[in-house]
Design a protein around this motif. Structure first.
Motif, short mmCIF file in Angstrom:
data_model
loop_
_atom_site.label_atom_id
_atom_site.label_comp_id
_atom_site.label_asym_id
_atom_site.label_seq_id
_atom_site.Cartn_x
_atom_site.Cartn_y
_atom_site.Cartn_z
N ARG A 81 -11.73 -4.59 -1.22
CA ARG A 81 -12.77 -3.56 -1.07
C ARG A 81 -13.31 -3.53 0.36
O ARG A 81 -13.87 -2.53 0.79
N PRO A 124 -14.16 3.54 3.43
CA PRO A 124 -13.98 3.43 1.97
C PRO A 124 -14.86 4.42 1.22
O PRO A 124 -15.79 4.03 0.50
N ARG A 159 -12.23 2.41 -3.27
CA ARG A 159 -12.86 1.11 -3.04
C ARG A 159 -12.22 0.04 -3.93
O ARG A 159 -12.84 -0.96 -4.27
#
Length: 412
Positions: A265, A295, A299
């Motif tokens: 992430r 992002p 994610r």
């Protein structure tokens, strides 16, 4: 086409597990274990898998490679003084602990492969012991069948002489011949069972055509049955079993992969450094830069959820493996105790009585006090008791081998 494939197959052949050809002399248990340990294909495959994961562990710790790029603006020759050339060296920088999580997952995968190798070794060890004692029991069955055949032939001959002497009916001779033929069939079946047991044992070291004729052992080796430790002690040893170690390693690997998915992430940063040459200005300028993915949409939500559920699955599989192994261990212990008690009862109570009855019937037959059917019944009872005794001993050793397999024991 095959002429091109053949050199590849021949080149790869030395890397495969080679079948061992055992000597033709009687085979000891120690020699059988050594042969199987050196040439069993499944064990060799587990070793190769462990070696492959050594490479995966090395690869997991490597940093990403830098990238070199060259960009030129306006390539026309007429305007060569207006060209601009940019040279950039880019180095990705992993963030979010990705490399550490990747290395940890590779380490846990290697731990799982090591546990798999230990499990294969324990299974092979137990299989060799089971197979060796099966051959030994089959040898004893052949010996008993040979004795029965010899006794049946002697009884048939004695009956024939008594018929000639007019002491018994010719029907008795026919019965004696039929009984002798039946015992010969039992001998053939015993020899066939011995051949099958020999082949199943030799296959464990990759030899489908065994050379050895017999194993080096006697009935005393079968009758030596140890006392099992208490159930609590066995359950304690079970916690170190290879199957449980493999399940724990898989859980740890899944947890490390979940950490890796969480790290995904965090976007990685790429650092750029280089120079820009302008022909029009006649000078070179330094270029520095950073690139960072945004992002906004991805994610790694799905990857994180999948990894979490895989961790839950591995945790449940560990619990299921623990319950299954505890149940299998309890069953193997119960099977051993039952077989040991049966063998003891047969050895102490039943076999001596059957032997005494047969000796009395045989002696009485020689003196004309008993008929052939009396001897045949006593002989059949004795052989059945001896067969039950051998089967009980074989069952006991099979249960011991199962316990060793579950606990991962590889002692001789």
């Amino acid at each position: 086409m095959y002429k091109y494939l053949l050199p590849l197959v021949v080149a790869a052949w030395p890397a495969c597990a080679q079948a061992e050809i055992e000597p033709s002399a009687p085979l000891t248990l120690k020699a059988a274990l050594a042969l199987a340990g050196a040439a069993n294909p499944g064990l060799s495959a587990a070793r190769h898998e462990l070696g492959a994961l050594d490479g995966a562990l090395r690869q997991a710790g490597l940093a990403p490679n830098p990238t070199l790029s060259v960009e030129r603006v306006d390539t026309r020759r007429a305007d060569g003084d207006r060209r601009e050339t940019t040279l950039l060296l880019s180095q990705p920088l992993e963030l979010g602990g990705k490399r550490a999580a990747r290395v940890q997952a590779a380490e846990r995968g290697r731990d799982g492969a090591a546990a798999e190798l230990a499990l294969r070794q324990a299974e092979l060890h137990a299989g060799v012991i089971d197979g060796w004692f099966a051959v030994l029991a089959a040898q004893e069955q052949v010996r008993l069948a040979q004795q029965a055949a010899e006794l049946a032939q002697r009884a048939a001959g004695a009956t024939a002489r008594r018929v000639v002497a007019g002491k018994v009916s010719p029907v008795e001779e026919t019965r004696a011949r039929v009984a002798a033929s039946t015992v010969q069939l039992d001998l053939l079946r015993a020899r066939s069972a011995l051949a099958g047991a020999r082949q199943r044992l030799a296959v464990l070291w990759g030899n489908p055509a065994p050379r050895f004729e017999r194993v080096d052992g006697a009935i005393e080796a079968l009758s030596q049955l140890p006392e099992l430790p208490p159930a609590a002690v066995l359950r304690g040893r079970l916690q170190q079993a290879p199957a449980l170690a493999q399940a724990r390693a898989e859980l740890a690997r899944r947890q490390a992969l979940a950490q890796l998915e969480l790290g995904q992430r965090t976007p990685d940063v790429s650092f750029h450094v280089g120079g820009k040459r302008s022909e029009e200005l006649g000078r070179t300028q330094a270029v520095f830069g950073l690139s960072l993915p945004l992002p906004l949409f991805d994610r790694n939500q799905g990857g994180v959820l999948e990894a979490a559920r895989r961790v839950d699955k591995a945790r449940d599989e560990l619990a299921a493996a623990t319950l299954r192994l505890e149940s299998d261990l309890a069953q193997a212990g119960a099977d051993f105790e039952l077989a040991r008690q049966q063998a003891q009862a047969l050895r102490v109570d039943i076999l001596p009585g059957a032997q005494s009855a047969y000796d009395a019937a045989s002696t009485g037959f020689d003196y004309g006090k008993f008929g052939f059917l009396d001897v045949l019944d006593a002989q059949r009872t004795l052989l059945q008791a001896q067969t039950l005794y051998l089967n009980a001993l074989a069952d006991a050793h099979r249960a011991l081998a199962a316990i060793d397999r579950l606990l991962g024991a590889t002692h001789d």
